[in-house]
Design a protein around this motif. Sequence first.
Motif, PDB file in Angstrom:
ATOM      1  N   LYS A 124       0.833  -1.211   0.000  1.00 20.32           N
ATOM      2  CA  LYS A 124       0.000   0.000   0.000  1.00 20.32           C
ATOM      3  C   LYS A 124       0.867   1.259   0.000  1.00 20.32           C
ATOM      4  O   LYS A 124       0.568   2.229  -0.700  1.00 20.32           O
ATOM      5  CB  LYS A 124      -0.927   0.007   1.223  1.00 20.32           C
ATOM      6  N   LYS A 125       1.944   1.248   0.786  1.00 17.18           N
ATOM      7  CA  LYS A 125       2.841   2.406   0.823  1.00 17.18           C
ATOM      8  C   LYS A 125       3.513   2.614  -0.526  1.00 17.18           C
ATOM      9  O   LYS A 125       3.625   3.741  -1.009  1.00 17.18           O
ATOM     10  CB  LYS A 125       3.902   2.225   1.914  1.00 17.18           C
ATOM     11  N   GLN A 126       3.947   1.524  -1.140  1.00 17.55           N
ATOM     12  CA  GLN A 126       4.591   1.620  -2.446  1.00 17.55           C
ATOM     13  C   GLN A 126       3.624   2.163  -3.483  1.00 17.55           C
ATOM     14  O   GLN A 126       3.971   3.021  -4.287  1.00 17.55           O
ATOM     15  CB  GLN A 126       5.106   0.238  -2.867  1.00 17.55           C
ATOM     16  N   ARG A 127       2.394   1.676  -3.446  1.00 14.25           N
ATOM     17  CA  ARG A 127       1.379   2.144  -4.407  1.00 14.25           C
ATOM     18  C   ARG A 127       1.073   3.621  -4.173  1.00 14.25           C
ATOM     19  O   ARG A 127       0.916   4.394  -5.116  1.00 14.25           O
ATOM     20  CB  ARG A 127       0.103   1.311  -4.214  1.00 14.25           C
ATOM     21  N   GLY A 128       0.995   4.030  -2.916  1.00 13.08           N
ATOM     22  CA  GLY A 128       0.740   5.439  -2.606  1.00 13.08           C
ATOM     23  C   GLY A 128       1.864   6.340  -3.081  1.00 13.08           C
ATOM     24  O   GLY A 128       1.624   7.438  -3.611  1.00 13.08           O
ATOM     25  N   SER A 129       3.114   5.891  -2.897  1.00 14.22           N
ATOM     26  CA  SER A 129       4.232   6.724  -3.356  1.00 14.22           C
ATOM     27  C   SER A 129       4.268   6.803  -4.880  1.00 14.22           C
ATOM     28  O   SER A 129       4.620   7.845  -5.444  1.00 14.22           O
ATOM     29  CB  SER A 129       5.557   6.192  -2.804  1.00 14.22           C
ATOM     30  N   THR A 130       3.884   5.730  -5.554  1.00 22.11           N
ATOM     31  CA  THR A 130       3.808   5.764  -7.020  1.00 22.11           C
ATOM     32  C   THR A 130       2.759   6.768  -7.468  1.00 22.11           C
ATOM     33  O   THR A 130       2.978   7.549  -8.398  1.00 22.11           O
ATOM     34  CB  THR A 130       3.460   4.368  -7.566  1.00 22.11           C
ATOM     35  N   LYS A 131       1.624   6.798  -6.800  1.00 22.77           N
ATOM     36  CA  LYS A 131       0.554   7.724  -7.174  1.00 22.77           C
ATOM     37  C   LYS A 131       0.924   9.162  -6.822  1.00 22.77           C
ATOM     38  O   LYS A 131       0.515  10.095  -7.510  1.00 22.77           O
ATOM     39  CB  LYS A 131      -0.757   7.326  -6.487  1.00 22.77           C
ATOM     40  N   ALA A 132       1.696   9.332  -5.756  1.00 23.91           N
ATOM     41  CA  ALA A 132       2.091  10.689  -5.369  1.00 23.91           C
ATOM     42  C   ALA A 132       2.986  11.324  -6.430  1.00 23.91           C
ATOM     43  O   ALA A 132       3.002  12.552  -6.584  1.00 23.91           O
ATOM     44  CB  ALA A 132       2.808  10.656  -4.026  1.00 23.91           C
ATOM     45  N   LEU A 133       3.714  10.530  -7.176  1.00 24.65           N
ATOM     46  CA  LEU A 133       4.582  11.050  -8.232  1.00 24.65           C
ATOM     47  C   LEU A 133       3.792  11.553  -9.437  1.00 24.65           C
ATOM     48  O   LEU A 133       4.358  12.193 -10.309  1.00 24.65           O
ATOM     49  CB  LEU A 133       5.562   9.958  -8.683  1.00 24.65           C
ATOM     50  N   ARG A 134       2.509  11.255  -9.477  1.00 26.91           N
ATOM     51  CA  ARG A 134       1.684  11.657 -10.623  1.00 26.91           C
ATOM     52  C   ARG A 134       1.132  13.066 -10.489  1.00 26.91           C
ATOM     53  O   ARG A 134       0.380  13.511 -11.324  1.00 26.91           O
ATOM     54  CB  ARG A 134       0.508  10.694 -10.785  1.00 26.91           C
ATOM     55  N   GLY A 135       1.495  13.781  -9.399  1.00 28.48           N
ATOM     56  CA  GLY A 135       0.978  15.139  -9.196  1.00 28.48           C
ATOM     57  C   GLY A 135       1.541  16.109 -10.217  1.00 28.48           C
ATOM     58  O   GLY A 135       2.292  15.761 -11.119  1.00 28.48           O
ATOM     59  N   ARG A 136       1.171  17.387 -10.056  1.00 31.55           N
ATOM     60  CA  ARG A 136       1.669  18.424 -10.965  1.00 31.55           C
ATOM     61  C   ARG A 136       3.149  18.637 -10.771  1.00 31.55           C
ATOM     62  O   ARG A 136       3.682  18.478  -9.674  1.00 31.55           O
ATOM     63  CB  ARG A 136       0.944  19.725 -10.697  1.00 31.55           C
TER      64      ARG A 136
END
Length: 140
Positions: A124-136
């Motif tokens: 879950k942490k890995q998936r969250g950090s991957t999604k956090a990189l998709r920001g502006r």
Amino acid sequence: MAGPGDELEVRPGLVVPAVELVERFSRSSGPGGQSVNTTDSRVELEYDVLTSTALTDAQRARVVGRVGSPVVIVASEHRSQHRNRVAARERLASRLRDALLPPPPTRRATRPTKGSQRRRLEAKKQRGSTKALRGRVRDD
């Protein structure tokens, strides 16, 4: 293999008398060429579970709960009436055998292991950090 006029052996020790089986014949829509319009090769086999003397009360309740009553089997895949009668009887025996099987054991719920909990949280942490990189993209 029992002939179409005999009793129906569902399993060893359980035989359905021939008088409890009702067979009806009609014209089949399947293969048969010219004879399909003149022969009643389609077989409809009916077995009333509620009035059967071959089953115990517990067996009767189990079958009615799973497949209902009456059980109706239709066979029209063969060109001859005899082969359709045999096929219908085999299908009825198979359906009754399946309905008479005892229910599977209930599943006992177990707790997840520490390792599986840890792996799930890390994923879950890995998936969250991957999604956090998709920001502006920010200009610094």
